[in-house]
Design an enzyme around this catalytic site. Structure first.
Site, mmCIF file in Angstrom:
data_model
loop_
_atom_site.group_PDB
_atom_site.id
_atom_site.type_symbol
_atom_site.label_atom_id
_atom_site.label_comp_id
_atom_site.label_asym_id
_atom_site.label_seq_id
_atom_site.Cartn_x
_atom_site.Cartn_y
_atom_site.Cartn_z
ATOM 1 N N ARG A 112 38.667 31.036 53.934
ATOM 2 C CA ARG A 112 37.867 30.066 54.675
ATOM 3 C C ARG A 112 38.474 29.897 56.061
ATOM 4 N NH1 ARG A 112 34.952 31.156 51.221
ATOM 5 N NH2 ARG A 112 33.941 29.823 49.649
ATOM 6 N N THR A 129 35.474 37.171 50.828
ATOM 7 C CA THR A 129 34.303 37.463 50.009
ATOM 8 C C THR A 129 32.992 37.158 50.720
ATOM 9 O OG1 THR A 129 34.402 35.261 49.012
ATOM 10 C CG2 THR A 129 35.583 37.031 47.871
ATOM 11 N N HIS A 163 32.075 49.344 39.677
ATOM 12 C CA HIS A 163 31.476 49.361 38.340
ATOM 13 C C HIS A 163 30.423 48.263 38.283
ATOM 14 C CE1 HIS A 163 34.546 52.070 36.726
ATOM 15 N NE2 HIS A 163 35.442 51.329 37.350
#
Length: 239
Positions: free
Chosen positions: A185, A170, A122
């Site tokens: 990380r 991410t 979205h």
């Protein structure tokens, strides 16, 4: 049951039933499926959309409480969709959702409940439509995604890297590393002096592995009878 009470011929019939289901219901939904797939309980594997391509020697596992889902959702025709390489392991509960391109290279391993997506699905400000930008996800060779980890849009993970359980990836993660956390990380690097044995290395000789596994199953199931198996279903014992 703790032990498998099936006679060897019953277990072989079970494998043939699964193979029939794969050919009859899964293969028509795929752009391609390479030779020698090992697909367990395929009726708990859900496919939607196209294109979805799977390489050879894949291990794909379904489970009634953790359905495995491969989904391509896009109105565009010129997309990669989902491309899975050779010797890949996909565990129960894995979800792979592509709006553009998700590529999983050879010998990757996806643990239970891992989620990989190349889209937010979205827009941030217009939430009535999918976002206009097109992203991709790339898992290079021999990547290991831990239990319940999430790999988000636009991410590339380098070869041999391990993503820890529950991590949220991410951004890009380099090769030969271990990453964990939210956001993920790098927490350590792999020892370059140590040999890494991949699934392709271990299981690449199909004829040898078939012979070894058949011999092991025959030995494990030796002495089992049809009526003993039926009895174990009605009144299972501690063995």
């Amino acid at each position: 049951m703790i032990s498998d009470k099936r006679p060897y011929y019953i277990k072989q019939a079970w494998y043939r039933l699964q193979d029939f289901y794969v050919r009859r219901y899964l293969v028509p939904q795929l752009n391609s499926l390479g030779p020698h797939p090992y697909i367990i309980k395929p009726w708990y594997i859900e496919l939607f959309g196209a294109p979805i391509s799977i390489g050879s020697h894949v291990t794909l596992l379904g489970c009634p409480d953790k359905r495995t889902r491969l989904t391509v959702w896009s109105e565009k025709k010129d997309i990669d969709g989902i491309r899975i390489g050779d010797h890949v392991l996909i565990s129960p509960g894995v979800r792979i959702s592509a709006a553009n391109s998700i590529r999983i290279a050879d010998s990757c391993m996806l643990a239970s409940n891992a989620y990989i997506t190349d889209s937010d699905w979205h827009g941030i400000y217009d939430r009535s439509l999918p976002p206009a930008t097109r992203s991709k996800v790339v898992l290079n060779e021999n990547v290991w995604i831990g239990d319940s980890a999430i790999v988000c849009k636009g991410v590339t993970i380098g070869e041999n890297t391990i993503i820890g359980a529950g991590a949220v990836v991410t951004c890009d993660i380099p090769a030969n590393a271990v990453a964990a956390g939210n956001p993920a990380r790098v927490i350590r690097e792999l020892d370059p002096a140590r040999e890494i044995i991949t699934r392709k290395d271990r299981y690449g000789d199909t004829e040898k592995m078939t012979t070894v596994l058949a011999a092991a199953e025959k030995e494990c199931l030796k002495g089992n009878t049809f009526w003993g198996w039926i009895r174990s279903l009605i009144a299972p014992g501690r063995d």
